[in-house]
Design a protein around this motif. Structure first.
Motif, short mmCIF file in Angstrom:
data_model
loop_
_atom_site.label_atom_id
_atom_site.label_comp_id
_atom_site.label_asym_id
_atom_site.label_seq_id
_atom_site.Cartn_x
_atom_site.Cartn_y
_atom_site.Cartn_z
N GLU A 64 46.44 -7.24 91.75
CA GLU A 64 46.69 -7.69 93.11
C GLU A 64 47.94 -6.98 93.63
O GLU A 64 48.83 -6.63 92.84
N ASN A 70 35.86 -2.02 90.53
CA ASN A 70 35.42 -2.68 91.76
C ASN A 70 33.89 -2.77 91.82
O ASN A 70 33.23 -2.91 90.81
N THR A 114 39.31 -4.65 88.51
CA THR A 114 39.12 -5.06 89.90
C THR A 114 40.44 -5.12 90.65
O THR A 114 41.45 -5.60 90.12
N GLU A 115 40.44 -4.59 91.85
CA GLU A 115 41.59 -4.69 92.73
C GLU A 115 41.34 -5.79 93.76
O GLU A 115 40.31 -5.81 94.43
N CYS A 167 36.44 -12.76 92.13
CA CYS A 167 36.73 -12.62 90.69
C CYS A 167 35.57 -13.11 89.83
O CYS A 167 35.28 -12.53 88.78
N ARG A 197 41.32 -16.74 88.47
CA ARG A 197 42.08 -15.53 88.13
C ARG A 197 41.75 -15.08 86.71
O ARG A 197 41.89 -15.84 85.75
N TYR A 245 32.86 -10.81 88.51
CA TYR A 245 33.16 -10.02 87.32
C TYR A 245 33.17 -10.88 86.06
O TYR A 245 32.55 -10.52 85.05
N THR A 246 33.87 -12.00 86.10
CA THR A 246 33.98 -12.82 84.89
C THR A 246 32.65 -13.47 84.50
O THR A 246 32.43 -13.75 83.32
N CYS A 301 40.59 -8.98 93.62
CA CYS A 301 39.45 -9.90 93.56
C CYS A 301 39.86 -11.31 93.99
O CYS A 301 39.02 -12.07 94.49
N PHE A 360 46.02 -10.07 84.23
CA PHE A 360 46.38 -10.02 85.65
C PHE A 360 47.74 -9.36 85.80
O PHE A 360 48.65 -9.59 85.00
N SER A 406 42.59 -7.61 86.43
CA SER A 406 42.77 -7.93 87.85
C SER A 406 44.10 -7.39 88.33
O SER A 406 45.15 -7.72 87.76
#
Length: 353
Positions: A309, A266, A285-286, A294, A327, A297-298, A288, A331, A307
């Motif tokens: 979710e 995070n 990341t939670e 998102c 995304r 980060y990317t 994002c 994921f 990622s």
């Protein structure tokens, strides 16, 4: 922002308070900086470690970096005015533990992060990997998964439940205190105390203690570690961004020296600092997508981003998430408590593309 953290059952009892030594080079700059500051009244930044790219090269080739007083070491540049390149030297006396590592032995090259790999997030308990899983995150008290890139969870800025003994006695001064002198507790996690990262000596000592966890991850065979609560400083006014990034940098050096990559958990607002100055290699990341962050980060890590979710977030459906062009490729859609498949709450989905 923090959404979930592991609470391990501590099956092996509390971790040892005798920490494996930090790499000796983490201390030399601090000791010399204190000497100069006391004698000349100026702040200097000496022998700061080069960026993690050089560290990766040194580890991969078995080169031992020259970090003795008087060596010339290039300084990393921090692209942020809030974080000065020079750090305030502590006036406390910091005595490094004896270096028991064999500096002449070559280390294995760091693993390569499997960019875009299918991921599972198993902090609620380890179980057999779902078919096609390339990456898995587990608690530090679990074992890595054979055949997958395994990431070890470590709480780096707050105490873990069941580990109070680590922070008693001589280490009790490493807990942040309120105006009445009582240890500060995270109200969202009432069984966790906040660590005091405000001084350089504290950060060295905290890193030396948490190195128990990092070295346990490495010895168990994990390929990487993710550090949680990097953003604790945003919730407690006494803490600073500088202190968080500097402690994260120490964790990065310990992880790399142990042969592991290190991941940012995070803290989207500080991604460039943790990657550039902290030496982090990837991000976890939670939510994002739910928070529309998102790209933070990317843009820095490319697709070396995991990622997660959660199914109880009603802002977006799974269909919405899978159709979102921002995304990250790695994921997974999980239940909030990250339960195991034998639980009625268990949710595990991935996008088909």
């Amino acid at each position: 922002m923090r959404r979930l953290k592991a609470v391990h059952p501590n099956p092996g009892g509390p971790p040892s308070r005798v920490s494996p030594p930090l790499p000796q080079h983490l201390y030399s700059g601090i000791v010399l900086s204190e000497f100069v500051a006391q004698r000349k009244g100026i702040l200097v930044d000496v022998l700061r470690l080069t960026t993690h790219r050089l560290v990766r090269f040194a580890i991969a080739t078995g080169v031992t970096l020259c970090v003795v007083a008087g060596c010339s070491v290039d300084q990393p540049t921090v692209e942020n005015n809030d974080l000065p390149v020079t750090s305030q030297a502590s006036t406390d006396s910091v005595t490094p533990p004896a270096n028991e590592t064999d500096t002449d032995s070559a280390q294995e090259p760091l693993a390569v992060f499997p960019v875009g790999g299918a991921v599972d997030y198993q902090l609620g308990g380890a179980y057999d990997l779902p078919a096609g899983t390339d990456i898995v995150v587990r608690d530090s008290w679990d074992t890595p998964a054979p055949g997958a890139f395994s990431i070890c969870y470590v709480n780096g800025f707050q105490t873990q439940p069941g580990e109070e003994e680590r922070w008693e006695g001589v280490n009790s001064d490493l807990l942040l205190r309120d105006d009445s002198g009582q240890p500060v507790i995270d109200p969202d996690w009432p069984d966790e105390f906040v660590l005091d990262t405000t001084s350089e000596s504290n950060r060295i000592r905290i890193a030396n203690i948490i190195s128990d966890d990092l070295n346990r991850c490495a010895k168990s065979g994990f390929d990487a570690v993710e550090i949680d609560n990097l953003d604790t400083y945003t919730r407690f006014e006494a803490l600073t961004r500088d202190g968080s990034v500097e402690l994260a940098r120490l964790y990065g050096e310990v992880a790399h020296a142990a042969g592991m990559l290190i991941g940012q958990k995070n803290a989207a607002e500080d991604t460039e600092l943790f990657e550039g100055h902290g030496g982090f290699d990837f991000a976890v990341t939670e939510e994002c997508l739910g928070w529309n962050e998102c790209a933070a980060y990317t843009n820095v890590y490319g697709q070396a981003v995991i990622s997660i979710e959660y199914s109880d977030d009603d802002r977006l459906t799974l269909e919405d998430m899978c159709a979102d062009s921002t995304r990250p490729e790695s994921f997974v859609y999980r239940d909030r408590n990250l339960t195991t498949p034998d639980s009625p709450e268990y949710v595990f989905e991935r996008c088909t593309d």
